[in-house]
Design a protein around this motif. Structure first.
Motif, PDB file in Angstrom:
ATOM      1  N   VAL A  63       3.560   1.831   6.612  1.00 45.85           N
ATOM      2  CA  VAL A  63       2.934   3.139   6.424  1.00 45.85           C
ATOM      3  C   VAL A  63       2.267   3.579   7.726  1.00 45.85           C
ATOM      4  N   VAL A  64       1.566   2.646   8.359  1.00 46.85           N
ATOM      5  CA  VAL A  64       0.887   2.992   9.618  1.00 46.85           C
ATOM      6  C   VAL A  64       1.912   3.490  10.640  1.00 46.85           C
ATOM      7  N   ASP A  77      -6.745   9.246   7.329  1.00 49.67           N
ATOM      8  CA  ASP A  77      -7.189   8.523   6.153  1.00 49.67           C
ATOM      9  C   ASP A  77      -6.144   7.487   5.731  1.00 49.67           C
ATOM     10  N   CYS A  78      -4.927   7.963   5.651  1.00 50.40           N
ATOM     11  CA  CYS A  78      -3.801   7.145   5.201  1.00 50.40           C
ATOM     12  C   CYS A  78      -3.609   5.960   6.136  1.00 50.40           C
ATOM     13  N   MET A  79      -3.728   6.235   7.424  1.00 48.83           N
ATOM     14  CA  MET A  79      -3.511   5.189   8.406  1.00 48.83           C
ATOM     15  C   MET A  79      -4.594   4.113   8.288  1.00 48.83           C
ATOM     16  N   THR A  80      -5.826   4.544   8.105  1.00 47.23           N
ATOM     17  CA  THR A  80      -6.923   3.590   7.999  1.00 47.23           C
ATOM     18  C   THR A  80      -6.767   2.731   6.757  1.00 47.23           C
ATOM     19  N   LYS A  81      -6.429   3.389   5.655  1.00 43.54           N
ATOM     20  CA  LYS A  81      -6.372   2.644   4.401  1.00 43.54           C
ATOM     21  C   LYS A  81      -5.207   1.673   4.358  1.00 43.54           C
ATOM     22  N   ALA A  82      -4.098   2.067   4.987  1.00 43.43           N
ATOM     23  CA  ALA A  82      -2.906   1.224   4.884  1.00 43.43           C
ATOM     24  C   ALA A  82      -3.014  -0.005   5.764  1.00 43.43           C
ATOM     25  N   ASP A  83      -3.954   0.005   6.677  1.00 46.49           N
ATOM     26  CA  ASP A  83      -4.015  -1.068   7.660  1.00 46.49           C
ATOM     27  C   ASP A  83      -4.665  -2.311   7.077  1.00 46.49           C
ATOM     28  N   TRP A 139       6.300   2.977  -0.351  1.00 45.98           N
ATOM     29  CA  TRP A 139       7.483   3.780  -0.014  1.00 45.98           C
ATOM     30  C   TRP A 139       7.222   5.262  -0.242  1.00 45.98           C
ATOM     31  N   ILE A 140       6.488   5.531  -1.312  1.00 46.81           N
ATOM     32  CA  ILE A 140       6.171   6.939  -1.558  1.00 46.81           C
ATOM     33  C   ILE A 140       5.276   7.460  -0.439  1.00 46.81           C
ATOM     34  N   GLN A 141       4.327   6.654  -0.034  1.00 44.49           N
ATOM     35  CA  GLN A 141       3.472   7.068   1.081  1.00 44.49           C
ATOM     36  C   GLN A 141       4.303   7.345   2.332  1.00 44.49           C
ATOM     37  N   MET A 142       5.203   6.408   2.624  1.00 43.31           N
ATOM     38  CA  MET A 142       6.024   6.582   3.833  1.00 43.31           C
ATOM     39  C   MET A 142       6.804   7.882   3.787  1.00 43.31           C
ATOM     40  N   LYS A 143       7.415   8.111   2.630  1.00 47.57           N
ATOM     41  CA  LYS A 143       8.239   9.311   2.508  1.00 47.57           C
ATOM     42  C   LYS A 143       7.397  10.558   2.723  1.00 47.57           C
ATOM     43  N   ILE A 144       6.242  10.595   2.087  1.00 51.91           N
ATOM     44  CA  ILE A 144       5.408  11.794   2.218  1.00 51.91           C
ATOM     45  C   ILE A 144       4.997  11.982   3.672  1.00 51.91           C
ATOM     46  N   VAL A 145       4.608  10.891   4.305  1.00 51.58           N
ATOM     47  CA  VAL A 145       4.181  11.003   5.704  1.00 51.58           C
ATOM     48  C   VAL A 145       5.332  11.513   6.572  1.00 51.58           C
ATOM     49  N   ARG A 146       6.517  11.019   6.288  1.00 52.18           N
ATOM     50  CA  ARG A 146       7.676  11.487   7.069  1.00 52.18           C
ATOM     51  C   ARG A 146       7.933  12.968   6.853  1.00 52.18           C
ATOM     52  N   ILE A 147       7.844  13.387   5.573  1.00 50.23           N
ATOM     53  CA  ILE A 147       8.073  14.813   5.301  1.00 50.23           C
ATOM     54  C   ILE A 147       7.034  15.651   6.022  1.00 50.23           C
TER      55      ILE A 147
END
Lengths: 1069, 180
Positions: free
Chosen positions: A308-309, A293-299, A264-272
């Motif tokens: 997250v992706v 990076d984030c997209m690759t790791k979350a997959d 959830w924290i990842q999602m929020k940061i990505v949205r911001i």
């Protein structure tokens, strides 16, 4: 007493059981009503025994249990929708209890039940303050929670101080709640908890040592950034760093969810990141790497990871585009869309809709899957897919997509959705129609399925198209009309007896088309068409009067074409002479009279295929000269021109000698009746262009060609009662033109006042009275508003031609400046949308230079000379295209007079002398105020000597531009009434944000009316010397290096717009 | 922002209704609940868990995100600021917390202890914002409260026990440090 607790629980249990088993809402209501009575009784009985009794401790326990249960039951009653207000006071009492247990229950019930303005909320403030100061963490938490849920605007100051202090509390549980509470306070009372305060706190909290506090602050940051992201831009590195650390599993493992670290924290940061990086190339570039990076790791194949992706995909679609990221996003989307999970499919379709507009290539590979989604029984998925289809429509697939949407519309009962889809069909059909025949078919189908949800102007547009054709070849146009006629005749024949159940808008269109072009039908004779129409119009049918008028007008036209009146038509007309609707009655009576007394002129009154012809009108009413002479001879007093009335010639002389301020800046008058009358005559569907035997004084041509313009520009003032800034350029000369041939008002009044027979009888001297009278009362008048669509359609067609095919990157900017005049001519020629008033290229000699200029001379913008503004103003006085928007907009006016206006002259008012009581429909009003943007294409891209972006105000003839403080609504009104437009498009690396643009406007001297962050648009207003209103609209969009600015400068004075636009261009570049 | 959270059973009876944005009247709240149920109940379990544009009372662009467990629908009404899949997982977190809280939660638990359901939700969502997503942290807060409740029931002097608890919480603060 000892068994009390058990009994109560049993009661409660029974209640729940009874409700659970109740079969109907009524039964449930009865049970609850009983419960309410029981609860009320309990409230009245004393709570516990006297103090000091032997069983005190036990009783305390029981009574507390009882009290709590009482409240829980109250909550239950309220949840089922019944009134429990009798027990609220108990809840407030409980909130003040020393026991946390009761306190929370009390707060809970209060926050769930008390309405926002309930007075009990104030009773809780004290208690909250006490709790906030408590030493007990849980009490504080309870207090903060209660404050968030219960506080109202007035109460914020009472608690905000305490809550602010708590932001530094030792406990993370408190801190994370406090930050959300503060946001709530800010929303309620922004002046007590200011944005600045909050932002400052957020910056601190974002670096909190506890991840959950940081996590909760992200919510608030996102909410604030959505309003205005600028203050958060510098947080990008911090956010990126946090995201990176989370990706590296630096958070404690209990933040993992299904092995994804703190999703959830990842999602929020990505949205911001998406919000702050929107349309900002510099900011965006800092986040490309981490997003990838984030997209690759979350997959990792779990939902939390996909979440997250998906957020990454959304962010990639909003920030300044990066091809590599877009590819990755496209890839992720394609996996979503192919997934078997409906949820992921949904996300895939949504995501695709997001990126497809700019990058159609990603959609191509998913065609089949998308089709499957469309067939899916899941309606949510269907809707999303329709949305996607709408966004990926292009000229190639438009037929298919429209068909699909229409199919869906047929089956849908959801009004909201139908409305949205209807608009979309109109929009794609107008934008991408492969040919006119298809357009007519599609819109007709749309009328059938959506009925009156379709805007009137669409029907208007359709009729204009049929009437005017494409202008390419007369045969093609005729074929088009014939097709339309066959289509409509077929429609009527398919539904014998039930045709009147067709939507009103369709019936009116059918009636008009058959009336105008019924003779073209190959499958049936004119008489057959007439029969169909008569059947429709017969009195028994349930139709609104306006539709009946359409029908009857069509019947009239067909009868005059046939030359004889068949019995069925005669019956229908005769029936309507007894109609309750006086207008209908009058039309029929007039027609009957015409038919019996002067059938030979019917073909002139109802000319064949002349709805698109121009109509010459004699505003001087010179045909009345004979009558006037006679009246004077009989001793009537001649008309005397008022002293202060400006003469046409004076006006022109003045502007010739005094170029700087040649235009009158006094307000428009209300539109004159002649305009309405003329429009009415045009609406009639045709008339002979020039009257034999009537000599037209110079003013006549002027009046005729400006009439629509006047109607356009005059009306906003009349409608909005805001006439202050509308120049009287058109209004007065009209009156002046009438002056040279002064008919006594009384005389005119007579001529027009006698309806029907008398005016026909008196008419043997010329044709005009017929035209006037007939036109006034029987215009087939499809109601107003075509200009917008006509023009828009035109524009959109052009856009389609330019951008068509959706080939990425192959969208050249519209080739701008040939001569704007030829552009106007080209426009007129390109489609039938503009013809009538778009003046014939060879301008009529002499009479009215002003008119020529308005309509034709739009050349100022070909080559913006880098001359200093005031000088340019001196030179280019007429050149700055006073009415480029209005001119093409005007023609459809021709058929657009609504029935109402005809009452005016018929009601006995002297046409020229009386101010029109009903303002003519106002096309400009309907125009998208921003539609004028880019009408004249690009401005030249040559670099200009740049001026410093200082605080220099714009000056016009030495008078500085001053701020004009108006509201957005006023702006909107004035926008329509400002005749002079100068659009410009600037590629700027200096001014890249909306705020920066607004600042420039403010520096120039204009007042910032409003900036609309969501669309990146801003509007400003200014005033020069107390007379010239200046309106500026700007839209900032990302593009190339920096940003692309689309600015439209409008003014009441055409000589201001040009220099100001140039001045702004230099500042912006 | 989360606009509302509802738990509705298969027969349309509300088991929990919490509105974070004041909905004008009780009657309107009932309409919202009923409308949510009508829409949600018709949907096959294989359909996606999103519904758009059906509760205009809560504002434009409000989307329903729901999950169906045995006899109950857990429905979150959210605006565009919330993540579609994120909320779906949040519902799961909510349910897992309830499950831990009640030890194998069932519909009856929610009926008889509706206050506790509220407290549980309060630890996850506050004022329409997601407050906490870490199940461990959520359960800890609830445990602390329950403990306190019990204490306050058994002892006349609630303050004493709460201060004891405060001390305990104070020592449990995270010692984990960040360097951003």
């Amino acid at each position: 007493m000892a068994t009390g607790g058990v009994n109560l629980s049993k009661e409660f249990f029974e209640l729940l059981k009874a409700i659970g088993e109740s079969k109907s809402k009524q039964e449930e209501d009865r049970i609850i009503a009983k419960e309410v009575v029981r609860l009320k009784q309990k409230l009245e009985t004393p709570q516990s025994g006297g103090m000091g009794s032997p069983a005190a401790t036990n009783q305390l326990l029981t009574s507390k249990k009882r009290a709590k249960e009482f409240l829980v039951r109250l909550l239950y009653v309220e949840m089922l929708g019944h009134d429990g207000s009798f027990g609220y006071i108990k809840a407030v009492e409980m909130a003040a209890s020393s026991s946390l247990f009761h306190k929370r229950t009390g707060y809970l019930v209060c926050s769930a039940c008390l309405s926002p303005e309930h007075e009990f909320r104030f009773m809780l403030v004290n208690q909250m303050q006490r709790d906030l100061q408590s030493s007990n963490v849980l009490e504080i938490c309870g207090g903060v929670l209660a404050a968030t849920a219960l506080i109202t605007e007035d109460m914020v100051p009472a608690v905000s101080g305490e809550v602010m202090k708590l932001i530094a509390h030792d406990s993370d549980t408190v801190r994370k709640k406090v930050i959300i509470a503060l946001h709530r306070f800010h929303q309620l009372a922004p002046e007590t908890v200011t944005r600045e305060d909050l932002v400052e706190k957020l910056r601190k909290v974002l670096c909190d040592r506890d991840p959950s506090v940081m996590g909760s602050s992200l919510n608030v940051i996102e909410a604030l950034a959505a309003e205005d992201a600028t203050v958060f831009k510098d947080l990008i590195p911090s956010l990126v760093s946090i995201l990176k650390q989370i990706g590296e599993h630096r958070l404690p493992s209990d933040y993992d969810y299904h092995r994804v670290p703190a999703p959830w924290i990842q999602m929020k940061i990505v949205r911001i990141l998406g919000i702050v990086g929107k349309a900002d190339a510099a900011a965006s570039s800092g986040m490309y790497e981490i997003l990838m990076d984030c997209m690759t790791k979350a997959d990792v194949g779990v939902n939390a990871g996909y979440a997250v992706v998906y957020e990454c995909v959304k962010t990639i679609a909003t920030i300044y585009p990066n091809p590599k990221l877009l590819d990755a996003a496209g890839e992720a989307i394609s996996r979503f869309i192919r997934s078997r999970s409906h949820n992921l499919k949904y996300l895939g379709v949504t995501g695709l809709a997001m990126i497809v507009e700019g990058n159609p290539q990603y959609a191509a590979q998913h065609q089949l899957v998308v089709m499957d989604c469309l067939e899916d029984p899941d309606e949510t998925l269907q809707r999303k897919t329709l949305d996607l289809l709408y966004r990926m429509t292009n000229p190639v697939n438009v037929e298919f997509i429209t068909e699909r949407i229409l199919e869906f519309l047929r089956g849908s009962t959801d009004l909201f959705l139908k409305n949205v889809l209807t608009k979309r069909v109109c929009s794609v059909a107008e934008r991408y129609a492969p040919n006119n025949a298809w357009y007519i078919r599609t819109i007709t189908q749309l009328f059938e399925v959506s009925g009156d949800m379709v805007k009137q102007e669409v029907a208007q547009n359709l009729m204009t198209l049929i009437a005017e054709g494409t202008g390419d070849s007369e045969e093609a146009d005729m074929l088009l009309r014939q097709n339309a006629v066959e289509l409509y005749v077929g429609l009527l024949r398919d539904k014998p007896g039930t045709a009147t159940k067709l939507p009103r808008i369709l019936l009116e269109t059918i009636a008009w088309v058959l009336g105008e072009y019924g003779y073209l039908s190959a499958v049936c004779t004119l008489d057959d068409v007439l029969k169909e129409l008569c059947a429709l119009a017969s009195v028994k049918a349930r139709l609104p009067n306006s539709t009946r008028k359409f029908m009857l007008s069509a019947v009239f036209k067909l009868v005059s074409q046939a030359g004889t009146c068949p019995p069925h038509a005669a019956t229908v007309i005769d029936e309507y002479t007894r109609s309750k609707d006086t207008d209908l009655q009058q039309r029929c009576l007039e027609f009957q009279t015409l038919l019996t007394t002067a059938p030979q002129i019917l073909s002139q009154v109802f000319p064949v295929d002349a709805s698109a012809e121009d109509l010459a009108v004699d505003p001087n009413l010179s045909f009345l000269n004979g009558y006037v002479q006679q009246a004077i001879a009989n001793g009537a007093r001649p008309y005397e021109k008022p002293e202060d009335d400006d003469d046409d010639d004076d006006f022109m002389d003045e502007s010739a000698t005094n170029k700087g301020s040649g235009f009158k800046m006094t307000p428009y008058e209300k539109p004159q009746t002649p305009a309405a009358a003329m429009a009415a005559m045009r609406g009639m569907g045709g008339a002979t262009p020039s009257m034999p035997g009537v000599s037209l004084p110079p003013g006549a041509g002027y009046g005729a060609s400006t009439a629509p313009v006047q109607a356009n520009t005059g009306a906003p003032g009349a409608v909005q009662l805001n006439t202050r800034n509308v120049a009287n350029v058109w209004g007065k000369p009209q009156a002046a033109a009438a002056a040279p041939a002064p008919p006594p008002p009384a005389a005119t009044s007579n001529a027009f006042a006698s309806p029907g027979a008398s005016s026909f009888g008196a008419s043997s001297t010329g044709t005009n009275p017929y035209l006037a009278a007939a036109g006034m009362s029987s215009a087939p008048a499809p109601p107003p508003e075509p200009p917008k669509t006509a023009e828009q359609l035109e524009k959109e067609r052009k856009a389609a031609a330019l951008f068509g095919g959706m080939i990425p990157g192959a969208a050249p900017p519209p080739p701008a400046p040939a001569s704007a005049m030829s552009a106007a001519a080209a426009r007129a020629a390109a489609s039938g949308a503009t013809p009538v008033a778009a003046p014939a290229p060879p301008p009529p000699p002499a009479p009215a230079p002003a008119v020529e200029i308005d309509l034709l001379d739009m050349s100022a913008w070909d080559t913006p000379a880098p001359a200093p503004p005031p000088a340019a103003a001196g030179i280019d006085i007429f050149a700055a295209a006073p009415l480029p928007a209005a001119a093409p907009a005007a023609p459809p006016q021709v058929e657009t007079v609504s029935d109402d206006e005809e009452e005016a002259p018929a009601g006995g008012l002297a046409a020229p002398a009386a101010p029109a009581p009903v303002p003519p429909p106002n096309p400009i009003d309907n125009l998208d105020p921003f539609a004028a943007e880019g009408l004249l294409g690009d401005v030249q891209d040559a670099p200009l000597a740049s001026l410093s972006m200082g605080t220099q105000k714009f000056e016009f003839n030495g008078v500085p531009l001053g701020p004009l403080e108006i509201t957005t609504a006023q702006f909107g009104q004035q926008w329509g009434s400002c005749p002079a437009v100068a659009p410009l498009e600037v590629q700027s690396s200096k001014v890249t944000t909306l705020n920066a643009f607004m600042d420039v406007c403010s520096n120039v001297g204009a007042y910032k009316v409003e900036s609309i962050v969501s669309t990146n648009e801003g509007i400003c207003a200014g005033m020069i010397g107390g007379t010239h209103v200046v309106l500026i609209h700007g839209k900032v969009s990302p593009g190339g290096m920096g940003a692309k600015l689309n600015v439209t400068v409008k003014s009441t004075d055409p000589s201001v717009t040009g220099p100001l636009a140039m001045y702004m261009q230099t500042l912006l570049r | 922002m989360i606009k509302a959270v509802c738990i509705i059973n298969n027969h349309g009876k509300p088991r929990l209704a919490k509105f974070y944005q004041s909905v004008e009247s009780e009657a309107l709240q009932q309409t919202v609940i009923r409308r949510i149920y009508q829409q949600v109940a018709q949907r096959d379990d294989t359909f996606c868990n999103y519904l758009e544009g059906i509760v205009p009372e809560l504002g434009d662009n409000v989307k329903l995100i729901y999950r169906h467990y045995a006899t109950l629908y857990f429905v979150f009404a959210v605006d565009s600021q919330e993540s579609d899949l994120g909320i779906l997982d949040l519902i799961q977190v909510f349910v897992e917390s309830l499950d831990k809280c009640f030890e194998n939660v069932c519909e009856l638990d929610l009926i008889f202890h509706s206050d506790r359901v509220h407290y549980c939700l309060d630890e996850i969502v506050m004022g329409g914002m997601v407050l906490e997503t870490n199940i461990g942290a959520i359960l800890q807060s609830i445990k602390d409260q329950t403990k306190l409740h019990k204490d306050s029931l058994s002892k006349a002097d609630a303050n004493e026990s709460s201060s004891a608890i405060r001390e305990r919480i104070g020592t449990e603060q995270s010692t984990w440090q960040y360097n951003w």
